[in-house]
Scaffold this active site. Structure first.
Site, mmCIF file in Angstrom:
data_model
loop_
_atom_site.group_PDB
_atom_site.id
_atom_site.type_symbol
_atom_site.label_atom_id
_atom_site.label_comp_id
_atom_site.label_asym_id
_atom_site.label_seq_id
_atom_site.Cartn_x
_atom_site.Cartn_y
_atom_site.Cartn_z
ATOM 1 N N GLN A 118 9.200 5.312 -17.539
ATOM 2 C CA GLN A 118 8.057 5.993 -16.910
ATOM 3 C C GLN A 118 8.612 6.908 -15.816
ATOM 4 O O GLN A 118 9.201 6.425 -14.845
ATOM 5 C CB GLN A 118 7.129 4.949 -16.302
ATOM 6 C CG GLN A 118 5.901 5.511 -15.616
ATOM 7 C CD GLN A 118 5.089 4.407 -14.944
ATOM 8 O OE1 GLN A 118 5.616 3.322 -14.684
ATOM 9 N NE2 GLN A 118 3.837 4.670 -14.659
ATOM 10 N N SER A 121 7.208 8.899 -10.368
ATOM 11 C CA SER A 121 7.497 9.031 -8.939
ATOM 12 C C SER A 121 8.541 10.108 -8.679
ATOM 13 O O SER A 121 9.447 10.324 -9.492
ATOM 14 C CB SER A 121 8.024 7.710 -8.381
ATOM 15 O OG SER A 121 7.105 6.677 -8.624
ATOM 16 N N SER A 153 12.239 2.673 -13.842
ATOM 17 C CA SER A 153 12.734 1.408 -14.403
ATOM 18 C C SER A 153 13.244 1.652 -15.820
ATOM 19 O O SER A 153 12.626 2.404 -16.576
ATOM 20 C CB SER A 153 11.610 0.371 -14.468
ATOM 21 O OG SER A 153 10.983 0.235 -13.227
ATOM 22 N N GLU A 236 -1.631 -0.413 -16.331
ATOM 23 C CA GLU A 236 -0.504 -0.946 -15.560
ATOM 24 C C GLU A 236 -1.005 -1.975 -14.547
ATOM 25 O O GLU A 236 -0.416 -3.022 -14.356
ATOM 26 C CB GLU A 236 0.200 0.214 -14.857
ATOM 27 C CG GLU A 236 1.460 -0.190 -14.119
ATOM 28 C CD GLU A 236 2.288 1.002 -13.678
ATOM 29 O OE1 GLU A 236 1.743 2.116 -13.604
ATOM 30 O OE2 GLU A 236 3.474 0.805 -13.381
ATOM 31 N N ASN A 355 0.222 -2.238 -2.725
ATOM 32 C CA ASN A 355 -0.981 -3.032 -2.466
ATOM 33 C C ASN A 355 -1.853 -2.405 -1.380
ATOM 34 O O ASN A 355 -3.076 -2.597 -1.381
ATOM 35 C CB ASN A 355 -0.588 -4.469 -2.112
ATOM 36 C CG ASN A 355 -0.190 -5.247 -3.357
ATOM 37 O OD1 ASN A 355 -0.051 -4.668 -4.443
ATOM 38 N ND2 ASN A 355 0.002 -6.543 -3.218
ATOM 39 N N GLU A 356 -1.245 -1.638 -0.458
ATOM 40 C CA GLU A 356 -2.069 -0.949 0.553
ATOM 41 C C GLU A 356 -3.006 0.041 -0.165
ATOM 42 O O GLU A 356 -4.206 0.113 0.127
ATOM 43 C CB GLU A 356 -1.184 -0.193 1.561
ATOM 44 C CG GLU A 356 -0.423 -1.081 2.530
ATOM 45 C CD GLU A 356 0.836 -1.710 1.915
ATOM 46 O OE1 GLU A 356 1.263 -1.285 0.820
ATOM 47 O OE2 GLU A 356 1.383 -2.649 2.529
HETATM 48 C C1 LIG Z 1 10.621 -2.376 -8.956
HETATM 49 C C2 LIG Z 1 9.999 -1.003 -8.987
HETATM 50 C C3 LIG Z 1 9.844 -0.368 -10.202
HETATM 51 C C4 LIG Z 1 9.323 0.917 -10.240
HETATM 52 N N1 LIG Z 1 9.281 1.537 -11.452
HETATM 53 C C5 LIG Z 1 8.849 2.810 -11.513
HETATM 54 C C6 LIG Z 1 8.886 3.506 -12.747
HETATM 55 O O1 LIG Z 1 9.301 2.967 -13.778
HETATM 56 N N2 LIG Z 1 8.474 4.790 -12.767
HETATM 57 C C7 LIG Z 1 8.028 5.428 -11.655
HETATM 58 O O2 LIG Z 1 7.656 6.584 -11.752
HETATM 59 N N3 LIG Z 1 7.971 4.805 -10.445
HETATM 60 C C8 LIG Z 1 8.388 3.512 -10.364
HETATM 61 N N4 LIG Z 1 8.387 2.851 -9.153
HETATM 62 C C9 LIG Z 1 7.987 3.587 -7.959
HETATM 63 C C10 LIG Z 1 6.663 3.121 -7.371
HETATM 64 O O3 LIG Z 1 5.587 3.561 -8.149
HETATM 65 C C11 LIG Z 1 6.604 3.675 -5.939
HETATM 66 O O4 LIG Z 1 7.633 3.051 -5.188
HETATM 67 C C12 LIG Z 1 5.268 3.423 -5.291
HETATM 68 O O5 LIG Z 1 4.255 4.165 -5.907
HETATM 69 C C13 LIG Z 1 5.294 3.752 -3.779
HETATM 70 O O6 LIG Z 1 5.787 5.025 -3.576
HETATM 71 P P1 LIG Z 1 6.960 5.281 -2.527
HETATM 72 O O7 LIG Z 1 8.085 4.347 -2.844
HETATM 73 O O8 LIG Z 1 7.250 6.747 -2.521
HETATM 74 O O9 LIG Z 1 6.407 4.835 -1.118
HETATM 75 P P2 LIG Z 1 5.429 5.677 -0.172
HETATM 76 O O10 LIG Z 1 4.341 6.278 -0.972
HETATM 77 O O11 LIG Z 1 6.274 6.590 0.661
HETATM 78 O O12 LIG Z 1 4.814 4.538 0.737
HETATM 79 C C14 LIG Z 1 5.550 3.929 1.814
HETATM 80 C C15 LIG Z 1 4.629 2.914 2.476
HETATM 81 O O13 LIG Z 1 3.485 3.584 3.035
HETATM 82 C C16 LIG Z 1 2.279 3.029 2.548
HETATM 83 N N5 LIG Z 1 1.286 4.078 2.310
HETATM 84 C C17 LIG Z 1 1.507 5.293 1.738
HETATM 85 N N6 LIG Z 1 0.350 5.989 1.688
HETATM 86 C C18 LIG Z 1 -0.612 5.193 2.219
HETATM 87 C C19 LIG Z 1 -2.025 5.334 2.428
HETATM 88 N N7 LIG Z 1 -2.673 6.448 2.058
HETATM 89 N N8 LIG Z 1 -2.711 4.303 2.998
HETATM 90 C C20 LIG Z 1 -2.059 3.155 3.362
HETATM 91 N N9 LIG Z 1 -0.720 2.972 3.197
HETATM 92 C C21 LIG Z 1 -0.013 3.964 2.629
HETATM 93 C C22 LIG Z 1 2.658 2.407 1.216
HETATM 94 O O14 LIG Z 1 1.754 1.375 0.844
HETATM 95 C C23 LIG Z 1 4.063 1.875 1.504
HETATM 96 O O15 LIG Z 1 3.979 0.630 2.163
HETATM 97 C C24 LIG Z 1 8.895 1.568 -9.068
HETATM 98 C C25 LIG Z 1 9.033 0.914 -7.832
HETATM 99 C C26 LIG Z 1 9.585 -0.341 -7.774
HETATM 100 C C27 LIG Z 1 9.735 -1.005 -6.439
#
Ligand SMILES: Cc1cc2nc3c(=O)[nH]c(=O)nc-3n(C[C@H](O)[C@H](O)[C@H](O)COP(=O)(O)OP(=O)(O)OC[C@H]3O[C@@H](n4cnc5c(N)ncnc54)[C@H](O)[C@@H]3O)c2cc1C
Length: 371
Positions: A118, A121, A153, A236, A355-356
């Site tokens: 997928q 991100s 992943s 998902e 979860n947020e």
């Molecule tokens: C094990 C694992 C597997 C994954 N696999 C895939 C995959 O296969 N393909 C893929 O595309 N992505 C994948 N991801 C990525 C995942 O979808 C993102 O990590 C996730 O969506 C969060 O984005 P970010 O890491 O950029 O964090 P950010 O969006 O930068 O967030 C950082 C923190 O800020 C908080 N936050 C951000 N915006 C808000 C808001 N509006 N209100 C409240 N809190 C907020 C978040 O909750 C988090 O705690 C994977 C992630 C993990 C950990």
């Protein structure tokens, strides 16, 4: 019928689940060992039980699928290396793809000839996915895709990927996105593995430099990518990615561990909580399946399930580590799986939408609270 199906699945698994666990699917060897396992499942007609027979399935109901999952995890069967394709892309193709795409893509997916990653991100687009900047422009009779994706992943070893790309930079953020499929081995694709907390490198960044994607690999209409991505996301978060079977099996193992560790009454309450949580999630999911079977849809309530199972998984593994005490750190020992799975459970509140973000969705869309 469901009980006969349960017995068939149980017998097959008892005869075929490898006695020694396969190497991690986040290693090259482990990935191929898991691919071979997927092929064995497919040959037995058990890889994609809910799909139509024409695509390698057996038209099982959702209730039967939940039974399959319960038996699968109870038997300690290998992790599903094809899960991104099987549980995310396939339901999306059933809902939004063309007949030609389903005919071409699904049989190869079911047989593990193509294992999918997928690619959504980006470094600046995670929670705020609509901020994504990777783009696709018209060229060569199709699309030329450039940009970078991260946290993908399985991408270090997978064959193909489904991603979201900006095709109309002038359109509003959520519009002008398209849902494209591409080969991870196409000219212009560079895959760079990322080391995870547990030390392995199944994760990857994907860099795309004018990668050609034919029109036949656009899912739905160009510009309709956001709507289609939300279809994927509801699967998902909702039913398909994390079935109760996974947590029921872990909760049973936890109860055994508690007994083996002397039945410490101080930790008994947390063990019982985890077991009850797994059962509650099972019952909730069966209710959802019944609602869907009666013509209902999987709406924003899917976010409630996602928050519940990810927090349950963490709590369950934390109490296991507390039961093990210092033994928890012996990763190569018989109980090493608890630490391994705990490290992965830490990611549950992040992947599939943090979860947020889910709590905001629950507040606004389920409870109708003001923004
Ligand atoms: C094990 C694992 C597997 C994954 N696999 C895939 C995959 O296969 N393909 C893929 O595309 N992505 C994948 N991801 C990525 C995942 O979808 C993102 O990590 C996730 O969506 C969060 O984005 P970010 O890491 O950029 O964090 P950010 O969006 O930068 O967030 C950082 C923190 O800020 C908080 N936050 C951000 N915006 C808000 C808001 N509006 N209100 C409240 N809190 C907020 C978040 O909750 C988090 O705690 C994977 C992630 C993990 C950990």
């Amino acid at each position: 019928m469901t009980e006969a199906f349960r017995a068939e699945v149980r017998d097959w698994l008892a005869a075929h689940v490898p006695a020694t666990p396969l190497p991690s699917l986040d290693t090259a060897d482990g990935f191929e060992a898991h691919r071979a396992w997927e092929r064995a499942l497919a040959a037995a007609g058990l890889a994609v039980v809910t799909w139509p027979a024409a695509y390698g399935g057996r038209d099982a109901t959702l209730a039967e699928w939940l039974v399959f999952e319960e038996e699968y995890y109870a038997a300690g069967a290998p992790a599903r290396v094809g899960q991104n394709g099987l549980f995310l892309l396939a339901p999306t193709l059933f809902a939004c793809g063309s007949a030609e795409q389903r005919d071409r893509i699904l049989p190869r997916m079911a047989a593990a000839d193509d294992i999918w990653a997928q690619a959504w991100s980006e470094p600046e687009a995670g929670s705020d996915l609509a901020a994504l900047r990777s783009r696709a422009v018209r060229g060569g009779g199709g699309w030329l895709v450039s940009g970078s994706k991260t946290w993908c992943s399985r991408a270090a070893f997978a064959d193909r990927a489904f991603g979201l790309f900006r095709t109309d930079p002038a359109a509003a953020r959520h519009q002008g996105l398209s849902y494209l499929l591409f080969s991870l081995r196409a000219p212009g694709v560079t895959v760079r593995p990322i080391r995870q907390l547990g030390g392995r490198t199944g994760f990857a960044e994907i860099f795309l430099d004018e990668v050609f994607v034919p029109d036949s690999d656009v899912v739905g209409e160009p510009g309709d990518g956001w709507r289609i991505a939300m279809s994927t996301a509801s699967h998902e978060r909702g039913l398909s990615l994390r079935s109760p079977g996974r947590f029921l099996a872990a909760a049973e193992r936890l109860v055994s561990l508690w007994r083996r560790s002397g039945g410490d009454p101080g930790l008994g309450e947390r063990v019982a909580d985890a077991w009850i949580g797994a059962r509650a999630y099972q019952l909730h999911t069966h209710a959802t399946a019944a609602r869907l079977a009666a013509g209902g849809t999987l709406g924003p309530e899917a976010s409630m399930g996602k928050v519940f199972w990810s927090e349950l998984d963490l709590a369950l593994h934390e109490v296991a580590l507390d039961l093990l005490g210092p033994r928890a750190e012996v990763r190569d020992g018989p109980d090493g799986v608890w630490l391994e799975d705990y490290l992965f459970a830490l990611a549950g509140p992040i992947y599939a939408g943090t979860n947020e973000i889910q709590r905001t969705l629950i507040g606004e869309r389920v409870l109708g609270l003001p923004r």
